[in-house]
Write a protein that holds these residues in place. Sequence first.
Motif, PDB file in Angstrom:
ATOM      1  N   ARG A 208      38.812  26.775  21.034  1.00  0.00           N
ATOM      2  CA  ARG A 208      37.827  25.825  21.564  1.00  0.00           C
ATOM      3  C   ARG A 208      38.494  24.817  22.509  1.00  0.00           C
ATOM      4  NH1 ARG A 208      32.976  24.913  19.112  1.00  0.00           N
ATOM      5  NH2 ARG A 208      33.774  25.750  17.154  1.00  0.00           N
ATOM      6  N   SER A 209      39.694  24.353  22.135  1.00  0.00           N
ATOM      7  CA  SER A 209      40.423  23.401  22.973  1.00  0.00           C
ATOM      8  C   SER A 209      40.803  24.026  24.311  1.00  0.00           C
ATOM      9  CB  SER A 209      41.673  22.925  22.231  1.00  0.00           C
ATOM     10  OG  SER A 209      42.458  22.079  23.045  1.00  0.00           O
ATOM     11  N   VAL A 210      41.277  25.267  24.277  1.00  0.00           N
ATOM     12  CA  VAL A 210      41.638  25.961  25.513  1.00  0.00           C
ATOM     13  C   VAL A 210      40.392  26.218  26.362  1.00  0.00           C
ATOM     14  CG1 VAL A 210      42.575  28.114  26.450  1.00  0.00           C
ATOM     15  CG2 VAL A 210      43.743  26.967  24.577  1.00  0.00           C
ATOM     16  N   ASP A 211      39.274  26.511  25.722  1.00  0.00           N
ATOM     17  CA  ASP A 211      38.019  26.703  26.455  1.00  0.00           C
ATOM     18  C   ASP A 211      37.676  25.450  27.272  1.00  0.00           C
ATOM     19  OD1 ASP A 211      37.648  29.245  25.574  1.00  0.00           O
ATOM     20  OD2 ASP A 211      36.122  28.760  24.087  1.00  0.00           O
ATOM     21  N   SER A 212      37.838  24.295  26.654  1.00  0.00           N
ATOM     22  CA  SER A 212      37.542  23.035  27.351  1.00  0.00           C
ATOM     23  C   SER A 212      38.461  22.850  28.546  1.00  0.00           C
ATOM     24  CB  SER A 212      37.685  21.855  26.386  1.00  0.00           C
ATOM     25  OG  SER A 212      36.769  21.961  25.318  1.00  0.00           O
ATOM     26  N   SER A 213      39.733  23.165  28.359  1.00  0.00           N
ATOM     27  CA  SER A 213      40.697  23.041  29.451  1.00  0.00           C
ATOM     28  C   SER A 213      40.376  24.022  30.572  1.00  0.00           C
ATOM     29  CB  SER A 213      42.117  23.283  28.921  1.00  0.00           C
ATOM     30  OG  SER A 213      43.073  23.114  29.939  1.00  0.00           O
ATOM     31  N   LEU A 214      39.964  25.219  30.205  1.00  0.00           N
ATOM     32  CA  LEU A 214      39.616  26.226  31.217  1.00  0.00           C
ATOM     33  C   LEU A 214      38.383  25.801  32.005  1.00  0.00           C
ATOM     34  CD1 LEU A 214      40.007  28.976  32.528  1.00  0.00           C
ATOM     35  CD2 LEU A 214      38.711  29.989  30.642  1.00  0.00           C
ATOM     36  N   ALA A 215      37.392  25.249  31.318  1.00  0.00           N
ATOM     37  CA  ALA A 215      36.186  24.781  32.007  1.00  0.00           C
ATOM     38  C   ALA A 215      36.541  23.686  33.008  1.00  0.00           C
ATOM     39  CB  ALA A 215      35.168  24.273  30.990  1.00  0.00           C
ATOM     40  N   LEU A 216      37.460  22.807  32.625  1.00  0.00           N
ATOM     41  CA  LEU A 216      37.890  21.728  33.512  1.00  0.00           C
ATOM     42  C   LEU A 216      38.620  22.294  34.725  1.00  0.00           C
ATOM     43  CD1 LEU A 216      37.997  18.582  33.636  1.00  0.00           C
ATOM     44  CD2 LEU A 216      40.277  18.756  32.656  1.00  0.00           C
ATOM     45  N   TYR A 217      39.481  23.263  34.481  1.00  0.00           N
ATOM     46  CA  TYR A 217      40.286  23.833  35.570  1.00  0.00           C
ATOM     47  C   TYR A 217      39.408  24.581  36.571  1.00  0.00           C
ATOM     48  CZ  TYR A 217      43.936  26.490  37.959  1.00  0.00           C
ATOM     49  OH  TYR A 217      44.758  27.033  38.904  1.00  0.00           O
ATOM     50  N   THR A 218      38.479  25.394  36.085  1.00  0.00           N
ATOM     51  CA  THR A 218      37.618  26.137  37.004  1.00  0.00           C
ATOM     52  C   THR A 218      36.684  25.193  37.763  1.00  0.00           C
ATOM     53  OG1 THR A 218      36.080  26.562  35.161  1.00  0.00           O
ATOM     54  CG2 THR A 218      37.684  28.269  35.675  1.00  0.00           C
ATOM     55  N   ASP A 219      36.309  24.079  37.149  1.00  0.00           N
ATOM     56  CA  ASP A 219      35.496  23.075  37.825  1.00  0.00           C
ATOM     57  C   ASP A 219      36.300  22.377  38.918  1.00  0.00           C
ATOM     58  OD1 ASP A 219      33.076  21.848  38.188  1.00  0.00           O
ATOM     59  OD2 ASP A 219      33.468  20.232  36.773  1.00  0.00           O
ATOM     60  N   LEU A 220      37.611  22.346  38.741  1.00  0.00           N
ATOM     61  CA  LEU A 220      38.498  21.688  39.695  1.00  0.00           C
ATOM     62  C   LEU A 220      38.709  22.529  40.952  1.00  0.00           C
ATOM     63  CD1 LEU A 220      40.543  19.290  40.096  1.00  0.00           C
ATOM     64  CD2 LEU A 220      42.240  20.736  38.983  1.00  0.00           C
ATOM     65  N   LEU A 221      38.711  23.845  40.828  1.00  0.00           N
ATOM     66  CA  LEU A 221      39.020  24.727  41.949  1.00  0.00           C
ATOM     67  C   LEU A 221      37.922  24.681  43.009  1.00  0.00           C
ATOM     68  CD1 LEU A 221      40.350  27.853  40.012  1.00  0.00           C
ATOM     69  CD2 LEU A 221      41.679  26.008  41.061  1.00  0.00           C
ATOM     70  N   TYR A 222      38.347  24.833  44.268  1.00  0.00           N
ATOM     71  CA  TYR A 222      37.403  24.826  45.377  1.00  0.00           C
ATOM     72  C   TYR A 222      37.114  26.258  45.806  1.00  0.00           C
ATOM     73  CZ  TYR A 222      35.372  24.038  49.989  1.00  0.00           C
ATOM     74  OH  TYR A 222      34.536  24.039  51.074  1.00  0.00           O
ATOM     75  N   GLN A 223      35.872  26.681  45.608  1.00  0.00           N
ATOM     76  CA  GLN A 223      35.400  28.007  45.979  1.00  0.00           C
ATOM     77  C   GLN A 223      36.362  29.109  45.523  1.00  0.00           C
ATOM     78  OE1 GLN A 223      34.681  27.873  50.232  1.00  0.00           O
ATOM     79  NE2 GLN A 223      32.803  26.681  49.995  1.00  0.00           N
ATOM     80  N   PRO A 224      36.648  29.153  44.218  1.00  0.00           N
ATOM     81  CA  PRO A 224      37.556  30.212  43.730  1.00  0.00           C
ATOM     82  C   PRO A 224      36.922  31.590  43.907  1.00  0.00           C
ATOM     83  CG  PRO A 224      36.487  29.118  41.887  1.00  0.00           C
ATOM     84  CD  PRO A 224      36.114  28.333  43.122  1.00  0.00           C
ATOM     85  N   SER A 225      37.749  32.608  44.110  1.00  0.00           N
ATOM     86  CA  SER A 225      37.240  33.958  44.295  1.00  0.00           C
ATOM     87  C   SER A 225      36.706  34.502  42.976  1.00  0.00           C
ATOM     88  CB  SER A 225      38.354  34.874  44.810  1.00  0.00           C
ATOM     89  OG  SER A 225      39.375  35.009  43.833  1.00  0.00           O
ATOM     90  N   ALA A 226      35.826  35.494  43.075  1.00  0.00           N
ATOM     91  CA  ALA A 226      35.274  36.121  41.874  1.00  0.00           C
ATOM     92  C   ALA A 226      36.369  36.775  41.051  1.00  0.00           C
ATOM     93  CB  ALA A 226      34.222  37.154  42.271  1.00  0.00           C
ATOM     94  N   SER A 227      37.365  37.352  41.716  1.00  0.00           N
ATOM     95  CA  SER A 227      38.464  37.996  40.987  1.00  0.00           C
ATOM     96  C   SER A 227      39.299  36.978  40.226  1.00  0.00           C
ATOM     97  CB  SER A 227      39.345  38.784  41.950  1.00  0.00           C
ATOM     98  OG  SER A 227      39.945  37.923  42.904  1.00  0.00           O
ATOM     99  N   MET A 228      39.466  35.788  40.813  1.00  0.00           N
ATOM    100  CA  MET A 228      40.227  34.746  40.128  1.00  0.00           C
ATOM    101  C   MET A 228      39.489  34.284  38.876  1.00  0.00           C
ATOM    102  SD  MET A 228      42.922  32.958  39.997  1.00  0.00           S
ATOM    103  CE  MET A 228      43.498  31.557  39.044  1.00  0.00           C
ATOM    104  N   LEU A 229      38.196  34.072  38.998  1.00  0.00           N
ATOM    105  CA  LEU A 229      37.411  33.655  37.834  1.00  0.00           C
ATOM    106  C   LEU A 229      37.400  34.737  36.764  1.00  0.00           C
ATOM    107  CD1 LEU A 229      34.371  31.927  39.585  1.00  0.00           C
ATOM    108  CD2 LEU A 229      36.335  30.838  38.477  1.00  0.00           C
ATOM    109  N   GLN A 230      37.351  36.009  37.174  1.00  0.00           N
ATOM    110  CA  GLN A 230      37.363  37.091  36.198  1.00  0.00           C
ATOM    111  C   GLN A 230      38.708  37.157  35.479  1.00  0.00           C
ATOM    112  OE1 GLN A 230      35.468  40.984  37.003  1.00  0.00           O
ATOM    113  NE2 GLN A 230      37.489  41.874  36.655  1.00  0.00           N
TER     114      GLN A 230
END
Length: 725
Positions: free
Chosen positions: A518-540
């Motif tokens: 759960r803690s890592v999930d929160s960190s991941l949500a923050l990180y993906t929210d931080l990225l600018y227009q990340p590619s679909a492959s990066m998010l996958q």
Amino acid sequence: MRTVVRTLMAGFLALAGPVLAAPAAAAHVQEAQQSARTDSASSHQLTISIDALNPSFATPSSTVTVSGTVTNDTGSPLQGIQVQLLTEDQDFLARSQMDSYAAGSNSVMSPLPIGTPYVVPGTVRSGSTVRWSASFSAAAAYYGATFGVYPLEAQAESAGGTPLAAERTFLPFWPGNDSADPLSTAWLWPLIDEPQQGPCPQTLATNSLAASLRTGGRLDTLLAVGEQWAQQDELTWVVDPALLSDAQLTAQRHFVGGNATCTGAPVSPASAAAASWLAALRTGTAGEPVVVTPYADADVAALTRAGLDANVRTAYQLGESVARKILNRPFGMAGNGPGDGGSAALAWPAGGTADASLLTSLATNGGISTVVLNSGEMTSTDAPYDNALAATTTGTGTEMGVLLADSELTSVLGSASAGAPAGAQFAAEQDFVAQTAMIAAEAPYQKRSLVLAPPQRWDPPAAEAERLLSLTSSLPWLHPVGLSSLASAADDLKARQPLAGSQVDTAELGSGYLSEVRSVDSSLALYTDLLYQPSASMLQTLDAAAVGTESSAWRGAGGAAGSLALTKLADYLRYWEQKVQILAGTKLLLGGASGPAPISVQNAGQLPVQVGVEVIVPPGSGLSVANPHALIVVPAGKTGTVTMTMYSSGIGTTTLQLQLVTKNGLPLTWRGASQSLSVEATHYGRALLVLIAAALGALVLTSMARWIRRWRNDGRVHGRSGGAG
């Protein structure tokens, strides 16, 4: 009459079995027997084993040949050893009786010698092993005309007939083609492994998969044997999409290991075996029923219990997307069930256990309408007889079809792994023959179904896997059918009993581990929210790394590898998040009532980010900011600057707080993402302008006065000069 007797006896044994026999699973029986043989050898005794039985079941005209080994660990040479076969003319009435017999308890009647004893020639030296073989006629065994399973024992005796050691097995007897209605038998054939990919692109945690995909490896064996018998036995393939993705990467030049910063990983060459395996899988399963698990065979039960339903949805959506792309066929909500490749209709939870809340999660988050469970989870619809078809309700009261995979046969299938001795492999195969015969013989003319589900990360010897599949199509009491046909029949049933409202499998991922998830999930949500227009492959890639930490592979002994994957993902996110920091001085001088305040943001990461710079002004300070929530895009490895305009209504020093936030307003919490800024407002700028204006005015007035005086003086001089002339 015999059916009535069987019914009464089966019911009695079902109730009294635990008291009379304390039956254990067949796999555990085989382990106990193997352990007993080992103990006997270490305590200087003679031991005997059975490793072949031909044919595997008897008919009225057959001659049965039994063979195996005798090992002398007595410490002395032995002569005149003979092997006598024994059987009974009474068959077993229930599977619990078979368990009791295999565990060493006495059978219903005294065993009778059958056939001619085999005399071991010469002297058996201490520490040596010799082979033996003995035969008998089924007609001489007085099995009569009754379909059933009979006890069979090989007894090593001294020259004087004294029993020295014994080994037991089972022999089904099939009188003829109309002895029973065949069981509709469906196989699940699993291709499931440990997930290997984390957040670093083109990187595997280990290179163990390459060996498993090579000729003779675990996954190569399962695919090769499954392909050979898929159509004849109507196998249903169960494939983990994470395995497909890992195999695809293994088939390319890739990295192995490394650290959380995605450095230090040695390069591994492309595996030709992995490429061949994937190609064979695509070809071999084309047009065949394939069910995909949630990505990484996620521990859906544990995730549901922890309230992580969004993770379950992600695991199913990601799994269906990956499988669709690699196998180039429809899966998930776009598919129409396991018959044509759709995976949404059927689920096989890790360990084969479930409760009502898990069924609700499967239906809601995975689109599941049928679930495969262990037979111990529910009572058969034809109790006391075994039948795979059942139905139950989810936690919300909706109905769901259930296929009960025979738990004892699952144990039998898993009892002999690759590298097991011949005796252990034979025991598993013959137990399979006998257990299926016993199921059919319990109610021979009652139409019933059987689901065979090996352990989900099964590792059988190739010969055993092939033998089991060949038996499925050759045993007269089994009739191979597709799993989808049984699923349809189960879906049509009326739910008769609910599952437990809450049932915890002790093997599932624990609460402490899921708290870290759960803690890592929160960190991941923050990180993906931080990225600018990340590619679909990066998010996958990031989603796959997160779901990979939730795999059922990390149950039990796999916990250490799961914790390592979780730690690596957490460290990765922490490392790259902290590459985004504020670069600003600690003090700003505001000379006038307003002025610009440039604030720089550094992105030392590898991907562009978009952050907001939020200025927090203490109330009542007299200082205000025109745009306190400015957004800025900072390319990878660059520094960006946002300029804010500040206004001051008084003179003095105010301490502001600069805070980086995501584009959605989530504050970044690491060191360097926030900073204090002291702003000193002096208003010296306006006063200085007044002074300069006054000075300029005085200078102009002084200059004009001097010019006027000079002009006047010049006039007087010219006047005097004119008069004198």
